[in-house]
Design a protein around this motif. Structure first.
Motif, PDB file in Angstrom:
ATOM      1  N   ILE A  25      43.359  35.887  57.883  1.00 29.12           N
ATOM      2  CA  ILE A  25      42.860  35.512  56.544  1.00 29.12           C
ATOM      3  C   ILE A  25      44.290  34.698  56.061  1.00 29.12           C
ATOM      4  O   ILE A  25      45.391  35.532  55.837  1.00 29.12           O
ATOM      5  CB  ILE A  25      42.752  36.931  55.472  1.00 29.12           C
ATOM      6  CG1 ILE A  25      41.532  37.467  56.202  1.00 29.12           C
ATOM      7  CG2 ILE A  25      42.813  36.571  54.194  1.00 29.12           C
ATOM      8  CD1 ILE A  25      41.470  38.866  55.272  1.00 29.12           C
ATOM      9  N   PRO A  26      44.176  33.394  55.829  1.00 29.21           N
ATOM     10  CA  PRO A  26      45.493  32.736  55.476  1.00 29.21           C
ATOM     11  C   PRO A  26      46.009  33.172  54.118  1.00 29.21           C
ATOM     12  O   PRO A  26      45.053  33.532  53.162  1.00 29.21           O
ATOM     13  CB  PRO A  26      44.995  31.449  55.283  1.00 29.21           C
ATOM     14  CG  PRO A  26      43.593  31.215  56.239  1.00 29.21           C
ATOM     15  CD  PRO A  26      43.068  32.827  55.952  1.00 29.21           C
ATOM     16  N   LYS A  31      46.705  33.203  46.421  1.00 29.13           N
ATOM     17  CA  LYS A  31      45.863  34.290  47.311  1.00 29.13           C
ATOM     18  C   LYS A  31      46.509  35.630  47.068  1.00 29.13           C
ATOM     19  O   LYS A  31      45.762  36.369  46.603  1.00 29.13           O
ATOM     20  CB  LYS A  31      45.592  33.979  48.745  1.00 29.13           C
ATOM     21  CG  LYS A  31      44.785  34.969  49.308  1.00 29.13           C
ATOM     22  CD  LYS A  31      43.323  34.891  48.995  1.00 29.13           C
ATOM     23  CE  LYS A  31      42.679  35.937  49.927  1.00 29.13           C
ATOM     24  NZ  LYS A  31      41.199  35.822  49.508  1.00 29.13           N
ATOM     25  N   VAL A  32      47.768  35.498  47.149  1.00 27.66           N
ATOM     26  CA  VAL A  32      48.520  36.864  46.894  1.00 27.66           C
ATOM     27  C   VAL A  32      48.498  37.189  45.711  1.00 27.66           C
ATOM     28  O   VAL A  32      48.066  38.441  45.480  1.00 27.66           O
ATOM     29  CB  VAL A  32      49.876  36.876  47.607  1.00 27.66           C
ATOM     30  CG1 VAL A  32      50.784  38.003  47.430  1.00 27.66           C
ATOM     31  CG2 VAL A  32      49.982  36.637  49.287  1.00 27.66           C
ATOM     32  N   GLY A 107      39.791  41.367  48.850  1.00 25.04           N
ATOM     33  CA  GLY A 107      40.353  40.160  49.441  1.00 25.04           C
ATOM     34  C   GLY A 107      41.032  40.259  50.749  1.00 25.04           C
ATOM     35  O   GLY A 107      41.803  39.261  50.970  1.00 25.04           O
ATOM     36  N   TYR A 108      41.310  41.332  51.319  1.00 25.02           N
ATOM     37  CA  TYR A 108      42.022  41.593  52.514  1.00 25.02           C
ATOM     38  C   TYR A 108      41.323  42.447  53.383  1.00 25.02           C
ATOM     39  O   TYR A 108      40.807  43.494  52.908  1.00 25.02           O
ATOM     40  CB  TYR A 108      43.596  41.993  52.284  1.00 25.02           C
ATOM     41  CG  TYR A 108      44.328  41.385  53.323  1.00 25.02           C
ATOM     42  CD1 TYR A 108      44.689  40.047  53.661  1.00 25.02           C
ATOM     43  CD2 TYR A 108      44.969  42.353  54.250  1.00 25.02           C
ATOM     44  CE1 TYR A 108      45.407  39.549  54.574  1.00 25.02           C
ATOM     45  CE2 TYR A 108      45.882  41.904  55.249  1.00 25.02           C
ATOM     46  CZ  TYR A 108      46.167  40.723  55.436  1.00 25.02           C
ATOM     47  OH  TYR A 108      46.993  39.950  56.319  1.00 25.02           O
ATOM     48  N   ALA A 109      41.544  42.272  54.793  1.00 26.20           N
ATOM     49  CA  ALA A 109      40.782  43.249  55.867  1.00 26.20           C
ATOM     50  C   ALA A 109      41.647  44.516  56.309  1.00 26.20           C
ATOM     51  O   ALA A 109      40.862  45.259  56.747  1.00 26.20           O
ATOM     52  CB  ALA A 109      40.387  42.215  56.981  1.00 26.20           C
ATOM     53  N   GLU A 110      42.626  44.692  55.756  1.00 25.80           N
ATOM     54  CA  GLU A 110      43.596  46.011  56.100  1.00 25.80           C
ATOM     55  C   GLU A 110      44.270  46.308  55.017  1.00 25.80           C
ATOM     56  O   GLU A 110      44.509  45.826  54.228  1.00 25.80           O
ATOM     57  CB  GLU A 110      44.515  45.374  57.322  1.00 25.80           C
ATOM     58  CG  GLU A 110      45.244  46.546  58.057  1.00 25.80           C
ATOM     59  CD  GLU A 110      44.539  47.560  58.548  1.00 25.80           C
ATOM     60  OE1 GLU A 110      43.623  48.370  57.970  1.00 25.80           O
ATOM     61  OE2 GLU A 110      44.392  47.774  59.845  1.00 25.80           O
ATOM     62  N   THR A 111      44.789  47.636  55.212  1.00 24.35           N
ATOM     63  CA  THR A 111      45.500  48.311  54.173  1.00 24.35           C
ATOM     64  C   THR A 111      46.827  47.611  53.715  1.00 24.35           C
ATOM     65  O   THR A 111      47.720  47.331  54.507  1.00 24.35           O
ATOM     66  CB  THR A 111      45.828  49.561  54.706  1.00 24.35           C
ATOM     67  OG1 THR A 111      44.581  50.540  54.782  1.00 24.35           O
ATOM     68  CG2 THR A 111      46.537  50.479  53.539  1.00 24.35           C
TER      69      THR A 111
END
Length: 326
Positions: A25-26, A31-32, A107-111
């Motif tokens: 995930i760029p 985005k952040v 919006g993100y795949a991990e904690t």
């Protein structure tokens, strides 16, 4: 050109077998900012990237909060456990306390985890001659004594402190192949292989204590007077061999700096324990050069390469099992 997903997975496995797959995930400042606002009540005014290590990309939000985005799916990194530890640590230097933990965030795949920003400059940015090593050695020796004698703080047990070294020993040619001939000469590669060949995997069984687990120069913060002001990134804390916390210091300052720290530490390493520190420190040197080279981070590549060359010069034609001397 960036690494392919397969290359990323091979690299992650190569440096640390705990990683399973890379998160593709760029991230950008925009985005952040969106991720932070979607997952919290924070109104984001400013965002800047602080850095990128083996495990995380870190961003500073509003000049007040550091948010860490894992680069890999991992079964071992546990932000909730890190949060619990950060609340219980009582040390004579500052430790960031985890305030945000978002499982399955938007919006993100991990904690994602976040903590209040600790001001300071990492030891990674200083050369030995720029630092009062006696003063810093005393401060670190005292903090490590406090940490390693702490009770009542839960942590998982490091079942095999030699696991990383076994993996590196088996894959050493592949690992060295990731560095160009301009980075390491043939004789320097020979020195590294000779050092690994000497190691007998003979670390004696010892009391498990609470350790930081990744106490490198990049996680040691100094103030404007170049005194210890904080230790960050406790994501690898565990109950394990106390001398694992000295490997990163050996990478930065070799035997001489380790001796300064140990002068203020209650337990002195045996010859076999010091051999463990040195070979783990050499692993840290090599993995850091690989990391910043693949990131094409020229600002960090030169100091990382310099530290590797300094340690290789120090160990050339030396026994891995020589007694420690200041």
């Amino acid at each position: 050109m960036g690494r392919s997903l397969n290359d990323g997975r091979r690299y992650a496995k190569f440096v640390n077998s705990e990683f399973e797959s890379e998160i593709d995930i760029p991230l950008s400042v925009t985005k952040v900012s969106r991720i932070i606002e979607e997952n919290s009540d924070l109104l984001v005014n400013t965002v800047r990237k602080l850095g990128e290590g083996l495990e995380f990309q870190s961003y500073l939000v509003n000049e007040a909060w550091v948010f860490r985005f894992p680069k890999h799916v991992s079964e071992t990194l546990d932000p909730l456990a890190e949060k619990a530890v950060s609340q219980k640590l009582k040390l004579s230097t500052s430790v960031p306390e985890i305030k945000f933990v978002w499982n399955h965030p938007w919006g993100y795949a991990e904690t994602i985890s976040g903590y209040q920003y600790l001001p300071g400059i990492s030891l990674e940015h200083f050369r030995r001659e720029e630092i009062d090593q006696d003063c810093l050695g005393r401060q670190l020796g005292i903090v490590l004594k406090e940490l390693h004698t702490m009770t009542g703080v839960a942590g998982t047990k490091d079942s095999d402190p030699l696991a990383t070294l076994r993996t590196w020993s088996e894959d050493l040619d592949e690992q060295l192949g990731r560095m160009s001939r301009r980075t390491l000469s043939h004789s320097q590669r020979t020195t590294i292989k000779s050092y690994f060949d000497q190691y007998k995997f003979d670390l004696p069984s010892s009391e498990c204590v609470l350790i930081h687990g990744d106490l490198g120069a990049d996680h040691i913060l100094l103030d404007e007077l170049k005194r210890l002001t904080g230790i960050i990134d406790w994501s690898n804390h565990t109950n394990g061999c106390r001398y694992r916390d000295f490997a990163g210091m050996w990478r930065w300052g070799g035997d001489a700096f380790c001796a300064r720290v140990l002068y203020h530490y209650p337990t002195q390493p045996s010859v076999t324990e010091m051999a463990f520190v040195r070979v783990m420190g050499l692993v840290n040197c090599i993995s850091r050069v690989i990391l910043v080279s693949e990131q094409q981070n020229e600002k960090l590549r030169k100091p990382a390469h310099t530290l590797l060359l300094e340690r290789l010069s120090e160990i050339a034609n030396q026994s891995l099992y020589k007694p420690l001397s200041g």
